[in-house]
Design a protein around this motif. Structure first.
Motif, PDB file in Angstrom:
ATOM      1  N   LEU A   1      -6.634  11.753  -4.105  1.00 38.83           N
ATOM      2  CA  LEU A   1      -7.085  10.897  -5.217  1.00 38.83           C
ATOM      3  C   LEU A   1      -7.728   9.789  -4.476  1.00 38.83           C
ATOM      4  CD1 LEU A   1      -3.523  10.841  -6.882  1.00 38.83           C
ATOM      5  CD2 LEU A   1      -5.619  11.135  -8.106  1.00 38.83           C
ATOM      6  N   LEU A   2      -7.403   9.252  -3.338  1.00 33.17           N
ATOM      7  CA  LEU A   2      -8.120   8.039  -2.951  1.00 33.17           C
ATOM      8  C   LEU A   2      -9.251   8.414  -2.351  1.00 33.17           C
ATOM      9  CD1 LEU A   2      -5.349   6.222  -0.667  1.00 33.17           C
ATOM     10  CD2 LEU A   2      -6.368   5.662  -2.888  1.00 33.17           C
ATOM     11  N   GLU A   3      -9.416   9.872  -1.947  1.00 31.88           N
ATOM     12  CA  GLU A   3     -10.858  10.322  -1.218  1.00 31.88           C
ATOM     13  C   GLU A   3     -11.555  10.211  -2.419  1.00 31.88           C
ATOM     14  OE1 GLU A   3      -9.965  13.842   1.606  1.00 31.88           O
ATOM     15  OE2 GLU A   3     -10.745  14.707  -0.247  1.00 31.88           O
ATOM     16  N   ARG A   4     -11.246  11.045  -3.506  1.00 34.20           N
ATOM     17  CA  ARG A   4     -12.397  11.014  -4.848  1.00 34.20           C
ATOM     18  C   ARG A   4     -12.520   9.869  -5.825  1.00 34.20           C
ATOM     19  NH1 ARG A   4     -10.088  16.970  -7.031  1.00 34.20           N
ATOM     20  NH2 ARG A   4     -10.318  18.041  -5.212  1.00 34.20           N
ATOM     21  N   ASP A   5     -11.634   9.007  -5.800  1.00 29.25           N
ATOM     22  CA  ASP A   5     -11.705   8.034  -6.605  1.00 29.25           C
ATOM     23  C   ASP A   5     -11.581   6.397  -5.903  1.00 29.25           C
ATOM     24  OD1 ASP A   5     -11.196   5.953  -8.601  1.00 29.25           O
ATOM     25  OD2 ASP A   5      -9.640   6.792  -9.605  1.00 29.25           O
ATOM     26  N   PRO A   6     -12.876   5.854  -5.696  1.00 26.71           N
ATOM     27  CA  PRO A   6     -12.776   4.581  -5.115  1.00 26.71           C
ATOM     28  C   PRO A   6     -12.051   3.470  -5.804  1.00 26.71           C
ATOM     29  CG  PRO A   6     -14.955   5.033  -6.037  1.00 26.71           C
ATOM     30  CD  PRO A   6     -14.171   6.235  -6.336  1.00 26.71           C
ATOM     31  N   THR A   7     -11.675   3.789  -6.968  1.00 26.11           N
ATOM     32  CA  THR A   7     -10.856   2.632  -7.444  1.00 26.11           C
ATOM     33  C   THR A   7      -9.423   2.831  -7.284  1.00 26.11           C
ATOM     34  OG1 THR A   7     -10.687   3.616  -9.812  1.00 26.11           O
ATOM     35  CG2 THR A   7     -12.672   2.355  -9.241  1.00 26.11           C
ATOM     36  N   ALA A   8      -9.099   3.970  -6.712  1.00 22.25           N
ATOM     37  CA  ALA A   8      -7.493   4.347  -6.751  1.00 22.25           C
ATOM     38  C   ALA A   8      -7.042   3.552  -5.421  1.00 22.25           C
ATOM     39  CB  ALA A   8      -7.288   5.548  -6.301  1.00 22.25           C
ATOM     40  N   LEU A   9      -5.776   3.049  -5.700  1.00 22.04           N
ATOM     41  CA  LEU A   9      -5.306   2.345  -4.829  1.00 22.04           C
ATOM     42  C   LEU A   9      -3.766   2.495  -4.780  1.00 22.04           C
ATOM     43  CD1 LEU A   9      -6.269  -1.296  -3.955  1.00 22.04           C
ATOM     44  CD2 LEU A   9      -4.168  -1.300  -5.419  1.00 22.04           C
ATOM     45  N   VAL A  10      -3.135   2.449  -3.384  1.00 21.44           N
ATOM     46  CA  VAL A  10      -1.618   2.761  -3.419  1.00 21.44           C
ATOM     47  C   VAL A  10      -0.938   1.618  -2.654  1.00 21.44           C
ATOM     48  CG1 VAL A  10      -0.041   4.391  -2.186  1.00 21.44           C
ATOM     49  CG2 VAL A  10      -2.207   5.341  -2.941  1.00 21.44           C
ATOM     50  N   LEU A  11       0.101   1.257  -3.341  1.00 22.23           N
ATOM     51  CA  LEU A  11       0.885  -0.105  -2.973  1.00 22.23           C
ATOM     52  C   LEU A  11       2.279   0.175  -2.957  1.00 22.23           C
ATOM     53  CD1 LEU A  11       0.408  -2.965  -5.393  1.00 22.23           C
ATOM     54  CD2 LEU A  11      -0.335  -0.544  -5.820  1.00 22.23           C
ATOM     55  N   GLY A  12       3.023  -0.206  -2.000  1.00 24.66           N
ATOM     56  CA  GLY A  12       4.453  -0.468  -2.094  1.00 24.66           C
ATOM     57  C   GLY A  12       4.954  -0.934  -0.805  1.00 24.66           C
ATOM     58  N   GLU A  13       6.110  -0.995  -0.651  1.00 25.64           N
ATOM     59  CA  GLU A  13       6.971  -1.275   0.536  1.00 25.64           C
ATOM     60  C   GLU A  13       7.011  -0.316   1.573  1.00 25.64           C
ATOM     61  OE1 GLU A  13      10.743  -2.226  -1.045  1.00 25.64           O
ATOM     62  OE2 GLU A  13       9.858  -3.419  -2.425  1.00 25.64           O
ATOM     63  N   ASP A  14       6.699  -0.569   2.812  1.00 23.33           N
ATOM     64  CA  ASP A  14       6.767   0.213   4.094  1.00 23.33           C
ATOM     65  C   ASP A  14       5.962   1.445   3.962  1.00 23.33           C
ATOM     66  OD1 ASP A  14       8.551  -1.313   5.504  1.00 23.33           O
ATOM     67  OD2 ASP A  14       9.734  -1.227   3.856  1.00 23.33           O
ATOM     68  N   ILE A  15       4.999   1.500   3.393  1.00 19.89           N
ATOM     69  CA  ILE A  15       4.118   2.557   3.118  1.00 19.89           C
ATOM     70  C   ILE A  15       2.781   2.846   4.193  1.00 19.89           C
ATOM     71  CG2 ILE A  15       4.456   2.511   0.681  1.00 19.89           C
ATOM     72  CD1 ILE A  15       1.592   1.631   0.468  1.00 19.89           C
ATOM     73  N   LEU A  16       2.881   1.968   5.219  1.00 17.10           N
ATOM     74  CA  LEU A  16       1.671   2.014   6.308  1.00 17.10           C
ATOM     75  C   LEU A  16       2.219   3.134   7.129  1.00 17.10           C
ATOM     76  CD1 LEU A  16       0.441  -1.650   6.586  1.00 17.10           C
ATOM     77  CD2 LEU A  16      -0.186   0.228   4.972  1.00 17.10           C
ATOM     78  N   ASP A  17       1.102   3.459   8.043  1.00 21.23           N
ATOM     79  CA  ASP A  17       1.667   4.377   9.071  1.00 21.23           C
ATOM     80  C   ASP A  17       1.848   3.419  10.337  1.00 21.23           C
ATOM     81  OD1 ASP A  17       0.770   6.606   8.134  1.00 21.23           O
ATOM     82  OD2 ASP A  17      -1.379   6.551   8.470  1.00 21.23           O
TER      83      ASP A  17
END
Ligand SMILES: Cc1ncc(C[n+]2csc(CCOP(=O)(O)OP(=O)(O)O)c2C)c(N)n1
Length: 703
Positions: A361-377
């Motif tokens: 999703l993030l690869e294909r859609d430049p407007t897609a965005l993921v947000l939330g708690e503790d989701i980072l690597d």
């Protein structure tokens, strides 16, 4: 700064606001308006001073229940506003929103105090992300500073350095209560601990407000930082129509400081009279035009190209038509003609499938965005679904503070401004904190603005128990949101292609709660060869062929599509030509109990057909009814308590549509109506199990 042309412009706008709102009172008195109205009489300098400092073509405004002034200063559409309050089709939002829910161009209002603030944060993020150069302004009252979500929003706006101007219109009162009885400490200093700069002034003089607003706007735009502007003002009219408990002396004192009269006094009498006359004429014409028009209505709505629109095709209804019922009654046996077998050899686990999907999703859609708690690597989310994402897409994977309401509220604002947010709520239990944003914002905006906006956001969250997390981390709280119009709840079982399903929800024009189940994450998807069934959605018999699940000669799986375009997973433990003894209708995580049970029951020659719709609210009755009549014995199973639950809705629909064809009343299975205990033995006793499913099936067979 102060010059003749500005004086004329400001007076014209302030007087238009004043006279329009006074006209609303008049229309109420004449019985021509219904509902409520909140006027900004006395506060006009705030709206006019601030809005004139903005760039109307690109800047964005969020406001509240008291927004007529902001609206008129922004777009001058008195005709649209009057028609809206009179409930006419030509109203800015077709009479659906009314006084508190206005939308035009980049202006959005909502009547739930505080809820717009995280929306404004999300919009500010979107504008910054798009590098549009626009800033966002959010107007709020002093009473609204009692809401927690306002402070969550300040925190994020400062933390993420967003171009957001907070404008506090401190009119001293919240409805009937003075601020001294509501707030401790200084209101103007509220944003300071977040490192947000601010300014404070009396708002009697529109030029003073304009100057302060210009400075604030310049700061916000050039620094990409939030700013908190406090305007001390006074509401000269009642809170709404006639509910004023303030003393006559107090009101008199403030009428003597009336900002409109103050500005009027600076204009030559003839010029002022000409402006006043023109305004009277405009309002009179607007009222006459609206009254001559028929009332608004929602019957013309529909969805086209993913947007709500007048005149577009109607969205599908939730129940099947009588003709469908008739056809189902006539031909209860599936045909094996017209085969179409699609093969998906999926080596993926449920979790991997979801994770891959997020990457895609993030690869294909430049407007897609993921947000939330503790989701980072390197952490990658509490359940690791987002692992690897932030490394690849650092700008579009955002870790948030612990602020579920604002996570969802921001997502709403982002969606309104053209992004495709995918929010993660760490545990499904915490969607309760975001309920207002889900119900009163995400699910409301498109319809209450009469289809003029879309809010395509997805809230991913793991629900369910079985891991010993105890009462507040184990529930299946999707139940709180069943039946909310314009909100979809989609549950991925491991009989579904979970990742594909997630991508489908992101493409959905409506907001979606995407329900994952904690116990499914490690399981492999039971896909194998997936048969395709079709037909029930057209009111005919389902036709097609079944496939067999990978590594299991017993379980056969197939998929159909409901009227919303979402897959319905089907599983059975018997071959062509046979009929099931029992139909089990369920969803989501219950698939982990069902798949092994079907294999087990095959050994006892008990034939079971399982039906798991992905879209569990709204609910297309056709596949359920089709599955129900195959056996005439139906068990509905869910992980939360049965009372007032999903199973009750399924049972009602099945009975209403094909009750006469059932051999027994629909039976329900769910959790015990209590908290979900942490101790394993206790938890096992409360949640539905494979053994409980089997027991219910045996009971049904005896009936
Ligand atoms: C969440 C919520 N609680 C209560 C209300 C009812 N209500 C409408 S306006 C209002 C007072 C708001 O006060 P303030 O924020 O100072 O704004 P003002 O009305 O003074 O413009 C209240 C309590 C509401 N609309 N939303």
């Amino acid at each position: 700064m102060r010059n003749d042309s500005l004086t004329e412009r400001f007076y014209t706008q302030m007087q238009l606001i004043r006279r329009t709102e006074q006209t609303f009172f008049d229309l109420y008195a004449r019985g021509l308006m219904a509902g409520t109205v909140h006027t900004s009489i006395g506060q006009e300098a705030c709206a006019v001073g601030v809005v004139n400092a903005l760039e109307r073509t690109r800047d964005v405004i969020f406001s509240s229940h008291r927004a007529h002034g902001h609206f008129l200063a922004y777009c001058d559409d008195v005709e649209g506003l009057v028609a809206e309050l009179l409930g006419r089709r030509s109203g800015v939002v077709g009479g659906v929103g009314g006084t508190q829910h206005l939308h035009k161009h980049n202006l959005y209002t909502n009547g739930v105090q505080g809820g717009i603030v995280p929306n404004a944060v999300g919009a500010a993020f979107a504008e910054k992300h798009k590098q549009s150069g626009a800033i966002v302004t959010v107007f709020l009252g002093d009473g609204t500073l009692g809401q927690g979500v306002v402070y969550e929003s300040m925190n994020v706006a400062a933390l993420w350095s967003l171009p957001l101007l907070f404008v506090l219109e401190d009119n001293q009162y919240a409805q009937s209560t003075h601020r001294r009885d509501e707030h401790a400490g200084s209101l103007a200093q509220r944003a300071q601990p977040f490192g947000i700069e601010g300014a404070e002034l009396e708002a009697d003089d529109v030029f003073a407000v304009y100057t302060a607003a210009q400075q604030a706007v310049t700061y916000v735009r050039s620094q990409n930082r939030p700013f908190f502007l406090t305007l001390h003002t006074y509401r000269l009219a009642p809170h709404s129509k006639g509910d004023d408990t303030r003393s006559a002396e107090e009101l008199q004192r403030y009428w003597a400081r009336d900002p409109v009269a103050r500005l009027a006094a600076t204009l030559p009498a003839t010029q002022r009279a000409a402006i006043d006359a023109a305004i009277e004429q405009r309002i009179e014409d607007a009222v006459a035009k609206a009254l001559a028009e028929e009332s608004g209505g929602t019957s013309d709505w529909g969805i086209r190209d993913g947007r709500w629109e007048m005149g577009a095709p109607q969205p599908p209804h939730r129940t099947i038509s009588p003709s469908t019922k008739h056809i189902i009654a006539q031909s209860p046996e599936p045909s094996s003609s017209n085969p179409s077998l699609s093969t998906l050899h999926s080596p993926l686990s449920y979790l991997e499938s979801l994770r891959h999907s997020l990457h895609t999703l993030l690869e294909r859609d430049p407007t897609a965005l993921v947000l939330g708690e503790d989701i980072l690597d390197p952490y990658g989310g509490a359940f690791k679904v987002t692992k690897g994402l932030s490394t690849r897409f650092p700008d579009r994977v955002r870790t948030t503070p612990i602020c579920e309401a604002t996570i969802v509220g921001m997502s709403v604002g982002m969606a309104l401004r053209g992004l495709h947010p995918i929010a993660e709520i760490m545990f499904g239990d915490f969607v309760a904190l975001a309920a207002d944003q889900i119900v009163n914002h995400a699910a409301k905006y498109p319809a209450m603005y009469n289809g003029q906006v879309a809010a395509p956001l997805v809230i991913r969250t793991p629900m369910g128990g079985g891991r010993g997390y105890g009462p507040t981390h184990s529930q299946s709280l999707e139940r709180l949101f069943f039946g909310i119009p314009h909100l979809k709840i989609v549950a991925a079982s491991h009989l579904h292609d979970a990742g594909a399903l997630l991508r489908q929800t992101v493409a959905d024009p409506e907001p979606v709660i995407f329900v994952e189940h904690k116990l499914l994450y490690p399981l492999g998807l039971v896909r194998g060869e997936v048969g395709r069934l079709q037909g029930w959605e057209n009111g005919e018999m389902a036709m097609g062929e079944w496939g067999s699940a990978a590594g299991d000669g017993v379980l056969q799986v197939a998929e159909g599509v409901d009227q919303f375009g979402y897959p319905v997973a089907l599983a059975r433990n018997y071959g062509d030509g046979a009929r099931p003894d029992v139909t089990v209708i369920t969803y989501g995580g219950m698939s982990r109990l069902l798949a092994p049970l079907l294999t087990e029951l095959a050994a006892e020659e008990i034939r079971v057909l399982a039906c798991l719709p992905a879209c569990i609210s709204p609910l297309d009755a056709a596949p359920l009814v089709w599955a129900a009549v195959q056996s005439g014995r139906v068990l509905v199973a869910e992980e939360s308590p049965t009372a007032f639950g999903w199973g009750a809705e399924v049972a009602a629909q099945v009975h209403a549509l094909v009750g006469a064809q059932l051999h027994a009343p629909v039976m329900r299975l769910g959790a015990a109506p209590t908290v979900i205990p942490a101790a394993k033995a206790l938890e096992d006793a409360v949640l539905p199990s494979q053994a409980m499913l089997a027991e219910k099936i045996f009971k049904l067979l005896e009936m």
